[in-house]
Scaffold this motif. Structure first.
Motif, PDB file in Angstrom:
ATOM      1  N   SER A 156       0.971  -1.202   0.055  1.00  0.00           N
ATOM      2  CA  SER A 156       0.079  -0.159  -0.134  1.00  0.00           C
ATOM      3  C   SER A 156       0.825   1.103   0.020  1.00  0.00           C
ATOM      4  CB  SER A 156      -0.851  -0.009   1.186  1.00  0.00           C
ATOM      5  OG  SER A 156      -1.728  -1.167   1.344  1.00  0.00           O
ATOM      6  N   SER A 157       2.129   1.282  -0.611  1.00  0.00           N
ATOM      7  CA  SER A 157       2.858   2.365  -0.452  1.00  0.00           C
ATOM      8  C   SER A 157       2.440   3.489  -1.149  1.00  0.00           C
ATOM      9  CB  SER A 157       4.191   1.787  -1.105  1.00  0.00           C
ATOM     10  OG  SER A 157       4.237   1.294  -2.362  1.00  0.00           O
ATOM     11  N   GLU A 158       1.736   3.452  -2.169  1.00  0.00           N
ATOM     12  CA  GLU A 158       1.025   4.601  -2.909  1.00  0.00           C
ATOM     13  C   GLU A 158       0.186   5.490  -1.804  1.00  0.00           C
ATOM     14  OE1 GLU A 158      -1.827   3.727  -6.100  1.00  0.00           O
ATOM     15  OE2 GLU A 158      -1.787   1.649  -5.402  1.00  0.00           O
ATOM     16  N   PHE A 159      -0.235   4.665  -0.672  1.00  0.00           N
ATOM     17  CA  PHE A 159      -1.254   5.445   0.123  1.00  0.00           C
ATOM     18  C   PHE A 159      -0.347   5.796   1.306  1.00  0.00           C
ATOM     19  CE2 PHE A 159      -3.839   2.366  -2.304  1.00  0.00           C
ATOM     20  CZ  PHE A 159      -4.580   3.139  -3.119  1.00  0.00           C
ATOM     21  N   LEU A 160       0.779   5.620   1.678  1.00  0.00           N
ATOM     22  CA  LEU A 160       1.431   5.782   2.802  1.00  0.00           C
ATOM     23  C   LEU A 160       2.546   6.674   2.411  1.00  0.00           C
ATOM     24  CD1 LEU A 160       1.301   2.200   4.359  1.00  0.00           C
ATOM     25  CD2 LEU A 160      -0.291   4.189   4.815  1.00  0.00           C
ATOM     26  N   SER A 161       3.169   7.404   3.432  1.00  0.00           N
ATOM     27  CA  SER A 161       4.374   8.249   3.559  1.00  0.00           C
ATOM     28  C   SER A 161       5.484   7.408   3.417  1.00  0.00           C
ATOM     29  CB  SER A 161       4.203   9.518   4.394  1.00  0.00           C
ATOM     30  OG  SER A 161       4.388   8.939   5.759  1.00  0.00           O
ATOM     31  N   PRO A 162       6.421   7.571   2.908  1.00  0.00           N
ATOM     32  CA  PRO A 162       7.777   7.018   2.759  1.00  0.00           C
ATOM     33  C   PRO A 162       8.177   6.844   4.072  1.00  0.00           C
ATOM     34  CG  PRO A 162       7.778   8.550   1.027  1.00  0.00           C
ATOM     35  CD  PRO A 162       6.398   8.849   1.742  1.00  0.00           C
ATOM     36  N   ILE A 164       6.551   6.263   6.764  1.00  0.00           N
ATOM     37  CA  ILE A 164       6.101   5.284   7.564  1.00  0.00           C
ATOM     38  C   ILE A 164       6.884   3.806   7.299  1.00  0.00           C
ATOM     39  CG2 ILE A 164       4.122   3.952   7.706  1.00  0.00           C
ATOM     40  CD1 ILE A 164       2.347   6.481   7.529  1.00  0.00           C
ATOM     41  N   ILE A 165       6.874   3.941   6.108  1.00  0.00           N
ATOM     42  CA  ILE A 165       7.672   2.590   5.442  1.00  0.00           C
ATOM     43  C   ILE A 165       9.002   2.397   6.286  1.00  0.00           C
ATOM     44  CG2 ILE A 165       8.481   1.476   3.409  1.00  0.00           C
ATOM     45  CD1 ILE A 165       6.077   2.395   1.913  1.00  0.00           C
ATOM     46  N   ARG A 166       9.792   3.625   6.140  1.00  0.00           N
ATOM     47  CA  ARG A 166      11.039   3.665   6.750  1.00  0.00           C
ATOM     48  C   ARG A 166      11.330   3.229   8.153  1.00  0.00           C
ATOM     49  NH1 ARG A 166      11.902   8.343   3.560  1.00  0.00           N
ATOM     50  NH2 ARG A 166      11.465   9.629   5.408  1.00  0.00           N
ATOM     51  N   ASN A 167      10.213   3.721   8.867  1.00  0.00           N
ATOM     52  CA  ASN A 167      10.151   3.233  10.366  1.00  0.00           C
ATOM     53  C   ASN A 167       9.745   1.738  10.472  1.00  0.00           C
ATOM     54  OD1 ASN A 167      10.517   5.963  11.236  1.00  0.00           O
ATOM     55  ND2 ASN A 167       8.344   6.552  11.371  1.00  0.00           N
ATOM     56  N   LEU A 168       8.740   1.367   9.647  1.00  0.00           N
ATOM     57  CA  LEU A 168       8.635  -0.115   9.876  1.00  0.00           C
ATOM     58  C   LEU A 168       9.994  -1.025   9.555  1.00  0.00           C
ATOM     59  CD1 LEU A 168       5.230  -0.266   8.064  1.00  0.00           C
ATOM     60  CD2 LEU A 168       5.831  -0.432  10.455  1.00  0.00           C
ATOM     61  N   GLN A 169      10.745  -0.549   8.414  1.00  0.00           N
ATOM     62  CA  GLN A 169      11.805  -1.213   8.200  1.00  0.00           C
ATOM     63  C   GLN A 169      12.843  -1.116   9.113  1.00  0.00           C
ATOM     64  OE1 GLN A 169      14.938   0.447   5.005  1.00  0.00           O
ATOM     65  NE2 GLN A 169      13.736  -1.360   3.827  1.00  0.00           N
ATOM     66  N   LEU A 170      12.870   0.158   9.755  1.00  0.00           N
ATOM     67  CA  LEU A 170      13.908   0.389  10.889  1.00  0.00           C
ATOM     68  C   LEU A 170      13.629  -0.620  12.079  1.00  0.00           C
ATOM     69  CD1 LEU A 170      16.198   1.765  12.503  1.00  0.00           C
ATOM     70  CD2 LEU A 170      14.380   3.429  13.100  1.00  0.00           C
TER      71      LEU A 170
END
Length: 360
Positions: A156-162, A164-170
Motif C-alpha cells: 500500500s506504499s502509494e497510500f502511505l508516506s515514505p 512510515i515505511i522507513r520506520n517499519l523497516q527500522l
C-alpha cells in the motif's frame, strides 16, 4: 709433719667442680635452645624450622645435623655439601640475558629432566574455534507481526508516506534482520508464518544466544549444527542467516538467527537444544594454553633462549581456541616456550630472583 706440696685444699677442689658444673649446664642450655633446621636435598638453599615439603620439587625436607652434637655424622655433612654443590651446578642465575634486558634462569639438562620440562614452538597454526550456544526452534510472534505489517505497507506504499515505511523497516533492523534478510522475508521466498507455526519446505529456523566475547568471531554464513535431546541421534545442519544488532543488557548476549535442514519437519517451535558453530581461523600465532601463567597483574611465558636458559616474558593473549591460545604480543614465531612444569620454573625464579623475576 710437713704438708704435701701436691695436696690441694678441700675448698679449692669444690670450686673447680662447681665451675665445671656451670660450664656443663651452660652448654646444655645452649643446645636445648637451638632450633632444628630442615632443608631440601635438591634445593639446599631452601630451609625451614619445621618438617614439610619443598615448594619447588615437593621432596620431603631433611633435618640438618649439627656436627658438634654428633661427631659420627661426617657422611650426612658431606651429603649436604654434595647436594649444595650439585644444586649450584644444576641451577644458577644469569643476571642478564643475551640481549642484556632481563634476568634468565639457567637449568642443566639433568635438572630439566628431573622436573619434567617440555617445550613447544610458537607457530602460526590453522585452528578451528568452536562456539557452543544455547538454542531453540524459533517462535517469534513479534517478528512475525513486524514482517506482516511491513509487507502490507509495501503493498500500500502509494497510500502511505515514505517515512512510515522507513520506520517499519527500522523496526525490522532492530529485531535483527539485515537488509538482505528483509528482502528475502518480504519477497515471498519466506513465509512469515514459519516463525510461529514451524518451518516449511524442509527447513527450520533456529535462535541461538552467544556471549558478546564471541561476537567478533561469529559471522553470517558460518555453518551451524543443531542438536536436541528429543532426537539425540540426529544433527541438523545449516548456516547463520543474521545476527541481532542490539545486545541483551541482562545476560550480555546476542541472538543469532539460523536456518537448518529439516526435510521431515521434525523440529517444532520452542523446542530446545544446543548449537555448535565452527569458526576456521587461519595462521593464528599461538601456543598451548599450558604455556601461559596468569599472575593477576600480567600474563607471562617462559622462553627457552638457549639449551639451558629460560627467560620470563610478558605476553598479551587473544582468543582461546582450546587447547591453544592466540598470542597478540610478547612472543615471536619460532621461539620455544615451556609448556609443562611452567609453574615449577616460575617458583624457582621467584625464590632466586625475588619479585622482580618477571619482565615488565
Amino acid at each position: 709433719m710437713k704438708p704435701n706440696k701436691f695436696f690441694l685444699p678441700t675448698s679449692t677442689v669444690w670450686i673447680g667442680k662447681l665451675l665445671a658444673i656451670l660450664v656443663f649446664v651452660t652448654l646444655l642450655a645452649g643446645c636445648s635452645s637451638k632450633k632444628d633446621i630442615y632443608y631440601c636435598p635438591m634445593h639446599p638453599h631452601y630451609t625451614s624450622d619445621r618438617p614439610g615439603t619443598c615448594p619447588i620439587c615437593n621432596m620431603d625436607l631433611v633435618k640438618k645435623e649439627d656436627p658438634f652434637e654428633h661427631k659420627d655424622h661426617t657422611n650426612a655433612s658431606s651429603s649436604l655439601q654434595a647436594a649444595e654443590s650439585l644444586s649450584k651446578n644444576e641451577v644458577h642465575l644469569a643476571e642478564t640475558s643475551s640481549d642484556g634486558n632481563s634476568k634468565e634462569l639457567v637449568l642443566s639438562f639433568e635438572k630439566q629432566q628431573s622436573i619434567g620440562i617440555k617445550t613447544e614452538l610458537v607457530s602460526r597454526r590453522n585452528l578451528v574455534k568452536k562456539i557452543n550456544a544455547y538454542s531453540s526452534v524459533a517462535y517469534d510472534p513479534e517478528l512475525y507481526s513486524a514482517l506482516s505489517e511491513y509487507k502490507e505497507a509495501v503493498r500500500s506504499s502509494e497510500f502511505l508516506s515514505p517515512e512510515i515505511i522507513r520506520n517499519l523497516q527500522l523496526r525490522l533492523r532492530q529485531l535483527g534482520l539485515s537488509q538482505d534478510q528483509i528482502k528475502i522475508w518480504t519477497s515471498g521466498a519466506r513465509d512469515p508464518s514459519e516463525l510461529i507455526l514451524g518451518g516449511k519446505s524442509g527447513r527450520a529456523h533456529i535462535y541461538s544466544q552467544i556471549y558478546e566475547s564471541d561476537f567478533t568471531t561469529a559471522k553470517v554464513g558460518l555453518p551451524i549444527k543443531f542438536k536436541t535431546d528429543v532426537y539425540p541421534e540426529k544433527e541438523f545442519i545449516g548456516r547463520i542467516k543474521s545476527i541481532d544488532v542490539i545486545l541483551d543488557k541482562n545476560n550480555r548476549t546476542l541472538r543469532l538467527r539460523s536456518e537448518v535442514s529439516d526435510p521431515s519437519l521434525l523440529l517444532k517451535p520452542q523446542m530446545f537444544g544446543d548449537a555448535t558453530i565452527e569458526v576456521p581461523l587461519q595462521k593464528i600465532l599461538s601456543v598451548p594454553t599450558s604455556a601461559i601463567l596468569d599472575t593477576g597483574k600480567q600474563k607471562i611465558a617462559y622462553v627457552q633462549t638457549a639449551a639451558d636458559r629460560f627467560q620470563a616474558v610478558s605476553v598479551q593473549t587473544g582468543k582461546n581456541i582450546d587447547p591453544w591460545v592466540e598470542i597478540l604480543s610478547g612472543l615471536k614465531e619460532e621461539q620455544r616456550v615451556v609448556t609443562e612444569s611452567t609453574f615449577l620454573i616460575d617458583s624457582e625464579a621467584k625464590i632466586r630472583f625475588g619479585s622482580d623475576s618477571h619482565t615488565h
